[in-house]
Design a protein around this motif. Structure first.
Motif, PDB file in Angstrom:
ATOM      1  N   PRO A 116       0.821  -1.215   0.000  1.00  0.00           N
ATOM      2  CA  PRO A 116       0.000   0.000   0.000  1.00  0.00           C
ATOM      3  C   PRO A 116       0.855   1.266   0.000  1.00  0.00           C
ATOM      4  O   PRO A 116       1.980   1.274   0.505  1.00  0.00           O
ATOM      5  CB  PRO A 116      -0.802  -0.121   1.300  1.00  0.00           C
ATOM      6  CG  PRO A 116       0.006  -1.007   2.174  1.00  0.00           C
ATOM      7  CD  PRO A 116       0.708  -1.972   1.252  1.00  0.00           C
ATOM      8  N   GLU A 117       0.300   2.304  -0.595  1.00  0.00           N
ATOM      9  CA  GLU A 117       0.988   3.596  -0.592  1.00  0.00           C
ATOM     10  C   GLU A 117       1.093   4.114   0.845  1.00  0.00           C
ATOM     11  O   GLU A 117       0.153   3.956   1.638  1.00  0.00           O
ATOM     12  CB  GLU A 117       0.218   4.610  -1.444  1.00  0.00           C
ATOM     13  CG  GLU A 117       0.284   4.349  -2.935  1.00  0.00           C
ATOM     14  CD  GLU A 117       1.669   4.560  -3.500  1.00  0.00           C
ATOM     15  OE1 GLU A 117       2.358   5.504  -3.043  1.00  0.00           O
ATOM     16  OE2 GLU A 117       2.089   3.772  -4.360  1.00  0.00           O
ATOM     17  N   PRO A 118       2.212   4.713   1.195  1.00  0.00           N
ATOM     18  CA  PRO A 118       2.335   5.269   2.555  1.00  0.00           C
ATOM     19  C   PRO A 118       1.238   6.296   2.822  1.00  0.00           C
ATOM     20  O   PRO A 118       0.815   7.025   1.919  1.00  0.00           O
ATOM     21  CB  PRO A 118       3.715   5.932   2.551  1.00  0.00           C
ATOM     22  CG  PRO A 118       4.456   5.264   1.439  1.00  0.00           C
ATOM     23  CD  PRO A 118       3.424   4.916   0.397  1.00  0.00           C
ATOM     24  N   ASP A 119       0.775   6.331   4.054  1.00  0.00           N
ATOM     25  CA  ASP A 119      -0.256   7.291   4.429  1.00  0.00           C
ATOM     26  C   ASP A 119       0.288   8.709   4.414  1.00  0.00           C
ATOM     27  O   ASP A 119       1.446   8.949   4.778  1.00  0.00           O
ATOM     28  CB  ASP A 119      -0.785   6.980   5.842  1.00  0.00           C
ATOM     29  CG  ASP A 119      -1.445   5.619   5.917  1.00  0.00           C
ATOM     30  OD1 ASP A 119      -2.357   5.372   5.119  1.00  0.00           O
ATOM     31  OD2 ASP A 119      -1.035   4.809   6.770  1.00  0.00           O
ATOM     32  N   VAL A 120      -0.549   9.641   3.993  1.00  0.00           N
ATOM     33  CA  VAL A 120      -0.222  11.053   4.102  1.00  0.00           C
ATOM     34  C   VAL A 120      -0.725  11.514   5.466  1.00  0.00           C
ATOM     35  O   VAL A 120      -1.934  11.660   5.677  1.00  0.00           O
ATOM     36  CB  VAL A 120      -0.875  11.876   2.972  1.00  0.00           C
ATOM     37  CG1 VAL A 120      -0.546  13.344   3.143  1.00  0.00           C
ATOM     38  CG2 VAL A 120      -0.406  11.367   1.615  1.00  0.00           C
ATOM     39  N   VAL A 121       0.194  11.696   6.373  1.00  0.00           N
ATOM     40  CA  VAL A 121      -0.165  12.010   7.762  1.00  0.00           C
ATOM     41  C   VAL A 121       0.064  13.500   8.009  1.00  0.00           C
ATOM     42  O   VAL A 121       1.147  14.017   7.726  1.00  0.00           O
ATOM     43  CB  VAL A 121       0.686  11.178   8.748  1.00  0.00           C
ATOM     44  CG1 VAL A 121       0.307  11.499  10.183  1.00  0.00           C
ATOM     45  CG2 VAL A 121       0.509   9.699   8.459  1.00  0.00           C
ATOM     46  N   PRO A 122      -0.936  14.216   8.527  1.00  0.00           N
ATOM     47  CA  PRO A 122      -0.747  15.647   8.773  1.00  0.00           C
ATOM     48  C   PRO A 122       0.284  15.901   9.863  1.00  0.00           C
ATOM     49  O   PRO A 122       0.418  15.127  10.814  1.00  0.00           O
ATOM     50  CB  PRO A 122      -2.137  16.116   9.222  1.00  0.00           C
ATOM     51  CG  PRO A 122      -2.787  14.892   9.762  1.00  0.00           C
ATOM     52  CD  PRO A 122      -2.279  13.757   8.933  1.00  0.00           C
ATOM     53  N   ILE A 123       1.024  16.978   9.704  1.00  0.00           N
ATOM     54  CA  ILE A 123       1.906  17.434  10.770  1.00  0.00           C
ATOM     55  C   ILE A 123       1.040  18.035  11.865  1.00  0.00           C
ATOM     56  O   ILE A 123       0.032  18.697  11.581  1.00  0.00           O
ATOM     57  CB  ILE A 123       2.911  18.462  10.228  1.00  0.00           C
ATOM     58  CG1 ILE A 123       3.873  17.785   9.242  1.00  0.00           C
ATOM     59  CG2 ILE A 123       3.705  19.114  11.366  1.00  0.00           C
ATOM     60  CD1 ILE A 123       4.831  18.728   8.567  1.00  0.00           C
ATOM     61  N   THR A 124       1.393  17.796  13.096  1.00  0.00           N
ATOM     62  CA  THR A 124       0.568  18.268  14.203  1.00  0.00           C
ATOM     63  C   THR A 124       1.360  19.165  15.142  1.00  0.00           C
ATOM     64  O   THR A 124       2.575  19.042  15.268  1.00  0.00           O
ATOM     65  CB  THR A 124      -0.004  17.079  15.004  1.00  0.00           C
ATOM     66  OG1 THR A 124       1.077  16.273  15.463  1.00  0.00           O
ATOM     67  CG2 THR A 124      -0.924  16.235  14.144  1.00  0.00           C
TER      68      THR A 124
END
Length: 237
Positions: A116-124
């Motif tokens: 699977p494509e890596p998740d696009v995780v928001p910076i927090t």
């Protein structure tokens, strides 16, 4: 433990790990100011915001300030876990309920092949990380040692004040820590001792839930420490 015999039973090891992580976190969070607490390191960062300024579809909180939360989804790094759960007998409907997604979405995950494509995780922000941790620990305490009835999303009143957020957070952490001292070996092995509704707690022995809570605390505090380093490096201190 000078002069004392060190305990190595499961609960003692987990408590000692948590205590050491908490001590390090207290040191690293000393002197946190409001501007640093709310600093957004990049465009599109998740944070806490005034309710009328929320930018995510499921932002939550009981008061004037809410914490960002996006649409429900099963992240790519959980695909293998979903497959394992099905193989162990968990129904697709239960998995869909746990993730707040449709049965069709779970079936898509199960049918997926390849990498699977890596998740696009928001910076927090630090505010988000601290608020997320606070919400998790407050909710899990309520559904383990508390009355097991309050919605976890209304237990933490988020605030733009770093000092007040930390004061409230450490109170919650202290209550959690005090409750750990009351645990028995039987409770550690009890499946569903925690009934926290957002996750697999009702299906897990509490010793696993407790270990996962330590991991959540450690990894978010490490992220907060890095954000503090970046803030200082950019001249924010």
């Amino acid at each position: 433990m000078s002069g004392q015999e060190q305990r190595t039973d499961r609960l003692s090891v987990l408590i000692e790990q948590f205590d050491q992580a908490r001590e390090m976190a207290e040191v690293r969070l000393h002197g946190l100011g409001d501007e640093e607490y709310l600093w957004e390191p990049a465009p599109g960062s998740w944070s806490i915001r005034r309710r009328e300024e929320a930018v995510t579809p499921r932002a939550y909180g009981p008061g004037a300030w809410v914490i960002d939360k996006g649409a429900p989804e099963i992240p790519a790094n959980e695909y293998a876990e979903v497959a394992r759960q099905v193989a162990s007998g968990m129904s697709v409907a239960k998995i869909a309920e746990d993730w707040s997604v449709s049965v069709e979405r779970v079936e898509e995950v199960l049918a997926f092949t390849g990498e699977p494509e890596p998740d696009v995780v928001p910076i927090t922000t630090i505010a988000w990380r601290l608020g997320h941790l606070h919400s998790c620990f407050a909710g899990q305490w309520e559904w383990t040692f508390g009355e097991r009835r309050q919605d976890p999303h209304v237990l933490v009143d988020f605030t733009p004040s770093a000092a007040l957020a930390l004061e409230r957070f450490w109170e919650t952490i202290g209550r959690h820590r005090a409750s750990l001292d009351t645990l028995t070996e039987e409770q550690l092995d009890t499946v569903g001792f925690s009934q926290y509704p957002y996750g697999s707690d009702p299906d897990d022995a509490y010793v696993g839930t407790l270990a996962a809570g330590n991991l959540e605390f450690i990894h978010h505090m490490a992220e907060i420490a890095l954000l503090r380093d970046l803030w200082r490096a950019r001249g924010g201190a």
